[in-house]
Write a protein that holds these residues in place. Sequence first.
Motif, PDB file in Angstrom:
ATOM      1  N   ALA A 368       0.969  -1.380   0.027  1.00 11.39           N
ATOM      2  CA  ALA A 368       0.078  -0.142  -0.052  1.00 11.39           C
ATOM      3  C   ALA A 368       0.934   1.300  -0.080  1.00 11.39           C
ATOM      4  O   ALA A 368       0.382   2.172  -0.776  1.00 11.39           O
ATOM      5  N   ASN A 369       1.818   1.330   0.660  1.00  9.51           N
ATOM      6  CA  ASN A 369       2.722   2.446   0.722  1.00  9.51           C
ATOM      7  C   ASN A 369       4.177   2.013   0.738  1.00  9.51           C
ATOM      8  O   ASN A 369       4.646   0.829   1.020  1.00  9.51           O
ATOM      9  N   LYS A 370       4.909   2.836   0.215  1.00  4.87           N
ATOM     10  CA  LYS A 370       6.310   2.609  -0.262  1.00  4.87           C
ATOM     11  C   LYS A 370       7.420   2.732   1.064  1.00  4.87           C
ATOM     12  O   LYS A 370       6.903   3.812   1.856  1.00  4.87           O
ATOM     13  N   LYS A 372      10.272   2.984   3.934  1.00  8.56           N
ATOM     14  CA  LYS A 372      11.431   3.820   3.914  1.00  8.56           C
ATOM     15  C   LYS A 372      12.781   2.776   3.706  1.00  8.56           C
ATOM     16  O   LYS A 372      12.609   1.519   4.426  1.00  8.56           O
ATOM     17  N   THR A 381       8.435  -1.245  10.560  1.00 10.85           N
ATOM     18  CA  THR A 381       7.574  -0.254  10.988  1.00 10.85           C
ATOM     19  C   THR A 381       7.189  -0.774  12.398  1.00 10.85           C
ATOM     20  O   THR A 381       6.618  -0.137  13.215  1.00 10.85           O
ATOM     21  N   THR A 410      10.494  -1.048  -5.023  1.00 12.08           N
ATOM     22  CA  THR A 410       9.298  -0.735  -4.570  1.00 12.08           C
ATOM     23  C   THR A 410       8.415   0.341  -5.366  1.00 12.08           C
ATOM     24  O   THR A 410       7.780   1.349  -4.660  1.00 12.08           O
ATOM     25  N   HIS A 413       3.464   0.498  -6.321  1.00 14.43           N
ATOM     26  CA  HIS A 413       2.839  -0.227  -5.308  1.00 14.43           C
ATOM     27  C   HIS A 413       3.350  -1.709  -5.204  1.00 14.43           C
ATOM     28  O   HIS A 413       2.380  -2.540  -4.798  1.00 14.43           O
TER      29      HIS A 413
END
Length: 432
Positions: A368-370, A372, A381, A410, A413
Amino acid sequence: MIVIYFIMRNQIMIGMLLSLFLFVSFRKRRKFFALRAVCSAAAALCFFAFVPIPVPVGFLLYFVAIALVVWICFRYNIKQVLFSATCAYCVQHITSKITYVMMMIWMHFDFVYVGYNYPLLSLGILLLVNVLVCIPIYFVLTRRVISNQDLNFDNFKILIYTAAFLLCAVFLSFYTERALAFGSRFYLIGYISLNGLCVLFAWIVLTVNFANCRDEILIREKRMLEQLLKKDRQQYEAAKQNMERINIHYHDIKKRRGMAMDPEEAQKLDEEIKNFKKLYYSGNEVVDITLAEKASQCAEAGIQFICSVDGGCLNRIKSYQIYSLLGNAIDNAIEALRTVTDEEKKVIRLDIFEKGKMSVIRVTNYIANKPKMADGIPVTTKRDNENHGFGIKSIRNIAEEYGGMMYISTDNHTFGLVVVIPTSAASDDAAS
C-alpha cells in the motif's frame, strides 16, 4: 550580564550537561527522572561554581561529576556510563577549543572591540559552535546507535583507554597553552595549532568510542542472523519429516484406492488424492517442501500463491539455506498482505529460473505504501525494531555467501525482491 558571566565561568560543566543529551538513551531513564536530572545537574553546577578547586584537579572532577549524573539519571552499567561521560566531555572540549580559536583570531584583528565585549561575544560564538558541532555528530554518529539500540560494547578496555587519553590531553593542552609566550611572533600560530590538535584528538576519541559501539552492534546482528539460520534449519528438518509422513500417507491412499470399496469411501479418497496433487514438484526437494508449507500459510491468510519454479537451478545451495531464503522472502510478502482488504491484490508471485549462468529468485507482492529504505533494506515499522528486519538481512547474507546479490524495488505499489546467485557452472568457469 551576571547570567552571562555565570555561564562562561561554568561553561565546561554546562557544556558537558547539554552534550550529554546526544549520548544517552531516554528509554533507560530511571524513575523520577526529571527530579533526578534537575537535582544532580544543579548539584554539579553549584559544586563547581562555589567550591574553589585547583584547575588541573577540576578537569578530573568534571569527568567524575558528569559520570555521576549519568549514573543517577539512567539505568546504565559502568561501560555505558564511561561511554556517555567520555563522549560528552569530547564534545564540550571540541566546542570550547573552536570557540577559543575563533575569539583569538578575531581579537588579533580587533583587540579593543573584542576585549570590551568579550563575555557576550564568547557566549554567542560558543552557542553557535555548539549547534554547528552537535548537529553533525547527531546525524553522523549518534542517531543510528543511540536512538535504535541499547549501548553495548565488546571491548571494555577501549572505553577506559579513551577516557584516560582524553583526560591526559586536557591536562597537557592546559599546561602547554600556559607555556606559550603571549604577544610573541608565533603565539597565534602556536595557539591555533595547539587547539586544532586538541579538537582533532577529541574527535578521534569520539569516533573510536562509536566504532567500538557499532562493532558490538554488528557482532550482535551476526549472532541474531546465525540464530535465525539455525532456527530455519530446525524448521526445515521438521518440515522434511512432515513431508515424508505425507508422502507415505499418499502412497497408502493410492493402494487403498485400488481396492474394491463403496462409492462414498472412494469419493473421499479421490478428494484426498486431489489435495495431494497440489504438492510441488520443482526438481528440488527442499524447494518443494518450502513451497508446500508456504502455500498452506497463504491459503489460511486468503492469499493467492502463484509459482513458476525451476528448483533444479538451486541445487548448489545448502538445503536449510534454500528453506531460509525462500521462507523469509515469502513470509515477508505474507506479512505485507495481511492487512490488505482488496482480494485481487492479495497475490504473491514467485519465479525461480536460470538466466545465462545465474539462478534468479524473484518474489513480488502488492504494498500500500512505499517503505523507507536504509542500506538497501526496508526499515521495519514494528516498535520492537531491534528484533525485527533480520529476515531480509539473512536473505542478503545467503546470496552474498554464494557470490550473489539481492535487489529490492518498491515502485508502483509493488514490492519486488530479486536474488541472483551464480550457478555451479558459472562458479566452475570462474575457478578455471
